[in-house]
Design a protein around this motif. Structure first.
Motif, PDB file in Angstrom:
ATOM      1  N   ASP A 269       0.815  -1.216   0.000  1.00  0.00           N
ATOM      2  CA  ASP A 269       0.000   0.000   0.000  1.00  0.00           C
ATOM      3  C   ASP A 269       0.847   1.264   0.000  1.00  0.00           C
ATOM      4  OD1 ASP A 269      -2.353  -1.485   0.083  1.00  0.00           O
ATOM      5  OD2 ASP A 269      -2.277  -1.641   2.269  1.00  0.00           O
ATOM      6  N   ALA A 270       2.171   1.131   0.072  1.00  0.00           N
ATOM      7  CA  ALA A 270       3.053   2.296   0.030  1.00  0.00           C
ATOM      8  C   ALA A 270       3.124   2.794  -1.411  1.00  0.00           C
ATOM      9  CB  ALA A 270       4.442   1.937   0.544  1.00  0.00           C
ATOM     10  N   ALA A 271       2.238   3.703  -1.759  1.00  0.00           N
ATOM     11  CA  ALA A 271       2.084   4.129  -3.150  1.00  0.00           C
ATOM     12  C   ALA A 271       3.000   5.301  -3.478  1.00  0.00           C
ATOM     13  CB  ALA A 271       0.631   4.525  -3.419  1.00  0.00           C
ATOM     14  N   GLN A 272       3.562   5.266  -4.675  1.00  0.00           N
ATOM     15  CA  GLN A 272       4.432   6.347  -5.140  1.00  0.00           C
ATOM     16  C   GLN A 272       3.652   7.641  -5.276  1.00  0.00           C
ATOM     17  OE1 GLN A 272       6.716   5.447  -8.661  1.00  0.00           O
ATOM     18  NE2 GLN A 272       7.054   7.591  -9.160  1.00  0.00           N
TER      19      GLN A 272
ATOM     20  N   GLY B 102       1.859  12.245   6.198  1.00  0.00           N
ATOM     21  CA  GLY B 102       1.703  10.910   5.640  1.00  0.00           C
ATOM     22  C   GLY B 102       2.505  10.639   4.396  1.00  0.00           C
ATOM     23  N   VAL B 103       3.340  11.579   3.977  1.00  0.00           N
ATOM     24  CA  VAL B 103       4.153  11.398   2.771  1.00  0.00           C
ATOM     25  C   VAL B 103       5.628  11.467   3.149  1.00  0.00           C
ATOM     26  CG1 VAL B 103       4.711  12.241   0.449  1.00  0.00           C
ATOM     27  CG2 VAL B 103       2.368  12.421   1.320  1.00  0.00           C
ATOM     28  N   ARG B 104       6.376  10.449   2.773  1.00  0.00           N
ATOM     29  CA  ARG B 104       7.798  10.344   3.070  1.00  0.00           C
ATOM     30  C   ARG B 104       8.613  10.539   1.798  1.00  0.00           C
ATOM     31  NH1 ARG B 104       8.131  10.772   8.298  1.00  0.00           N
ATOM     32  NH2 ARG B 104      10.249   9.892   8.172  1.00  0.00           N
ATOM     33  N   ARG B 105       9.862  10.905   1.987  1.00  0.00           N
ATOM     34  CA  ARG B 105      10.772  11.066   0.840  1.00  0.00           C
ATOM     35  C   ARG B 105      12.078  10.351   1.138  1.00  0.00           C
ATOM     36  NH1 ARG B 105      11.661  16.825  -1.781  1.00  0.00           N
ATOM     37  NH2 ARG B 105       9.783  16.085  -2.851  1.00  0.00           N
TER      38      ARG B 105
ATOM     39  N   ASP C  62       9.112   9.748  -3.526  1.00  0.00           N
ATOM     40  CA  ASP C  62       8.111  10.131  -2.539  1.00  0.00           C
ATOM     41  C   ASP C  62       7.011   9.076  -2.492  1.00  0.00           C
ATOM     42  OD1 ASP C  62       9.607  12.434  -2.386  1.00  0.00           O
ATOM     43  OD2 ASP C  62       8.245  13.629  -3.617  1.00  0.00           O
ATOM     44  N   PHE C  63       6.549   8.753  -1.268  1.00  0.00           N
ATOM     45  CA  PHE C  63       5.537   7.709  -1.128  1.00  0.00           C
ATOM     46  C   PHE C  63       4.755   7.931   0.167  1.00  0.00           C
ATOM     47  CE2 PHE C  63       9.489   6.521   0.754  1.00  0.00           C
ATOM     48  CZ  PHE C  63       9.186   5.897   1.943  1.00  0.00           C
ATOM     49  N   ASN C  64       3.545   7.406   0.201  1.00  0.00           N
ATOM     50  CA  ASN C  64       2.731   7.533   1.410  1.00  0.00           C
ATOM     51  C   ASN C  64       3.027   6.364   2.339  1.00  0.00           C
ATOM     52  OD1 ASN C  64       1.400   5.772  -0.453  1.00  0.00           O
ATOM     53  ND2 ASN C  64      -0.427   5.876   0.807  1.00  0.00           N
ATOM     54  N   SER C  65       3.410   6.676   3.573  1.00  0.00           N
ATOM     55  CA  SER C  65       3.770   5.635   4.529  1.00  0.00           C
ATOM     56  C   SER C  65       4.079   6.281   5.869  1.00  0.00           C
ATOM     57  CB  SER C  65       5.004   4.866   4.042  1.00  0.00           C
ATOM     58  OG  SER C  65       5.486   3.984   5.028  1.00  0.00           O
ATOM     59  N   LYS C  66       4.155   5.457   6.898  1.00  0.00           N
ATOM     60  CA  LYS C  66       4.750   5.893   8.151  1.00  0.00           C
ATOM     61  C   LYS C  66       6.266   5.975   7.952  1.00  0.00           C
ATOM     62  CE  LYS C  66       1.239   3.649  11.032  1.00  0.00           C
ATOM     63  NZ  LYS C  66       0.990   2.621  12.088  1.00  0.00           N
ATOM     64  N   ALA C  67       6.930   6.584   8.925  1.00  0.00           N
ATOM     65  CA  ALA C  67       8.388   6.690   8.845  1.00  0.00           C
ATOM     66  C   ALA C  67       9.016   5.300   8.768  1.00  0.00           C
ATOM     67  CB  ALA C  67       8.927   7.443  10.055  1.00  0.00           C
ATOM     68  N   LEU C  68      10.022   5.149   7.925  1.00  0.00           N
ATOM     69  CA  LEU C  68      10.747   3.886   7.840  1.00  0.00           C
ATOM     70  C   LEU C  68      11.709   3.767   9.018  1.00  0.00           C
ATOM     71  CD1 LEU C  68      11.672   3.657   4.043  1.00  0.00           C
ATOM     72  CD2 LEU C  68       9.559   2.985   5.194  1.00  0.00           C
ATOM     73  N   THR C  69      11.804   2.586   9.567  1.00  0.00           N
ATOM     74  CA  THR C  69      12.770   2.347  10.631  1.00  0.00           C
ATOM     75  C   THR C  69      14.148   2.123  10.017  1.00  0.00           C
ATOM     76  OG1 THR C  69      12.504  -0.056  10.629  1.00  0.00           O
ATOM     77  CG2 THR C  69      10.950   1.229  11.972  1.00  0.00           C
ATOM     78  N   PRO C  70      15.220   2.331  10.789  1.00  0.00           N
ATOM     79  CA  PRO C  70      16.563   2.027  10.258  1.00  0.00           C
ATOM     80  C   PRO C  70      16.676   0.599   9.756  1.00  0.00           C
ATOM     81  CG  PRO C  70      16.739   3.308  12.288  1.00  0.00           C
ATOM     82  CD  PRO C  70      15.292   2.963  12.132  1.00  0.00           C
TER      83      PRO C  70
END
Length: 444
Positions: free
Chosen positions: A156-159, A273-276, A172-180
């Motif tokens: 569901d992490a859509a571009q 809600g958008v990460r880069r 860029d994608f919609n998601s929670k923050a990525l963990t290390p």
């Protein structure tokens, strides 16, 4: 989703509001090409997927506010679109070389921004090859990142957007923050695919044929024509049968190994809600890692040794992966030969991969002690690489070196070797079928 629920989306209003938001959130910048504010009836033929230079005719010259542009009828220069920046390079006209500063599209016309206007109507265009290759590395790495993101985080992490330049990629994608840990897992998956040196292919298909396929990434809301271009990484070329398949009009490497190395530089939020993610590959990744090492003092020598060990491990893994692929293919090939029965078993097959894969097939035939003659042809662009194996018990009747001298000329080549094993190459891959047919007839 809206269509499934019987709803309609006002895309024109959405685009209008999106433009307003973009204008509010960034300083006003004037694109000199966009500022031309013109449309053209011309349609430029793009031939840059397979060539980086070629002849063209100038259709129009333009000067505005000190900037100079030409419209051409055909171009190897990729025009900025789909997140990929435009090509640069040179225009040759009347013994003059003029730099191309950027390439964009105006309607269906390709517009080349140049340092000066060429004098003649007929020109030769030459893309900056090193820069194009760096762009292709980052574009293919973007597709691998997109696939790995789905594998590690969620489908569901859509571009939401991307940028591909010679020195970085931005996704860029919609998601929670990525963990290390997720970032490391994504890097590992991408670099594993790079080590595999999987083929990268593309094919044009009717959009209606693939519109409902969930395994092909496509961006709903984008406008597609009747024909769409699908870029595939891995699997059988142009068969749409592997892990990374995506609608894309950009340029790409031919094998993932050309990407070299992939490294994420940073990950963060750009909106709710958008990460880069920003990442680098190839020599840019090497330079980035070298910069990270700067100032480490006594740790530098240790880290260099670790990098060397990692490189050796990757090379071993790549060789092991190639051997596994060859073993799997040989099992099917030799099983078919055994089922055919008859006298001296002969197999003659076209195989895929980089030229190094040919030796894996020959070694695999010897390891399995195939009791007959095996002829393999591996296409490499217009060229073809040939390998022949003969079991030691059959060298009284057939010798690999002599068979190579007989078969290689069929593809415009030559080669040689010992009675049990020989290598060769030819310049005409279109005659592979003739070579294999002749090879299958040697026992008759």
């Amino acid at each position: 989703m809206a269509n499934e629920r019987g709803m309609k989306v006002d895309m024109e209003k959405f685009k209008e509001l999106l433009r307003d938001q973009q204008n509010r959130s960034r300083p006003v910048e004037v694109d000199p090409i966009a500022a031309l504010d013109r449309t053209f009836d011309a349609k430029t033929e793009f031939f840059g997927f397979d060539h980086i230079e070629g002849e063209a005719q100038i259709l129009e010259r333009i000067e505005k506010d000190g900037e100079k542009f030409i419209i051409v009828d055909r171009s190897p220069f990729y025009a900025e679109m789909g997140g990929q920046v435009g090509d640069t390079g040179s225009v040759f006209s009347n013994d003059r070389e003029i730099r191309v500063l950027n390439t964009t599209k105006l309607g269906d016309a390709f517009c080349l921004q140049v340092e000066d206007l060429p004098g003649g109507e007929h020109v030769r265009l030459h893309v900056d090859a090193a820069r194009r290759r760096d762009i292709e590395r980052h574009h293919s790495a973007t597709h691998l990142f997109h696939w790995a993101l789905h594998e590690v985080v969620s489908a569901d992490a859509a571009q939401q957007g991307s940028l591909v330049t010679p020195d970085r990629l931005r996704f860029d994608f919609n998601s929670k923050a990525l963990t290390p840990a997720q970032v490391r897992d994504i890097e590992m998956l991408v670099n594993e695919r790079i080590v595999e040196n999987a083929p990268v292919s593309w094919v044009e298909v009717p959009h209606a044929d693939i519109k409902g396929r969930g395994d092909i990434m496509q961006f709903f809301g984008d406008k597609y024509g009747d024909l769409v271009r699908v870029v595939q990484i891995g699997g059988h070329a142009r068969e749409l049968d592997w892990y990374s398949m995506e609608l894309c009009g950009g340029t790409h490497v031919r094998h993932t190994g050309e990407i070299g190395l992939f490294k994420v530089k940073g990950e963060g939020a750009i909106a709710s809600g958008v990460r880069r993610v920003e990442a680098v590959c190839g020599m840019e990744a090497v330079r980035y890692l070298a910069g990270e090492l700067a100032g480490a003092g006594d740790r530098i020598a240790e880290l260099e040794a670790q990098l060397l060990d990692a490189k050796k491990t990757l090379e071993k893994d790549r060789a092991a992966a190639a051997q596994r692929q060859a073993d799997a293919a040989l099992g099917a090939i030799f099983e078919k030969a055994a089922a055919a029965g008859g006298g001296v078993p002969v197999v003659a097959e076209q195989i895929e991969g980089d030229p190094a894969a040919l030796q894996e097939f020959l070694n695999g035939a010897k390891k399995r002690q195939f009791p007959g003659v095996a002829v393999f042809a591996l296409p490499d662009g217009d060229r073809v690489h040939i390998g022949i194996y003969v079991h030691e018990s059959k060298t009284g009747d057939f010798q690999a070196g002599k068979l190579m001298a007989q078969l290689a000329p069929i593809v415009g080549g030559k080669g040689g070797g010992k009675p049990e094993m020989a290598r060769g190459a030819g310049s005409d891959a279109s005659k592979i079928g003739d070579l294999l047919a002749a090879a299958r007839g040697i026992a008759g």
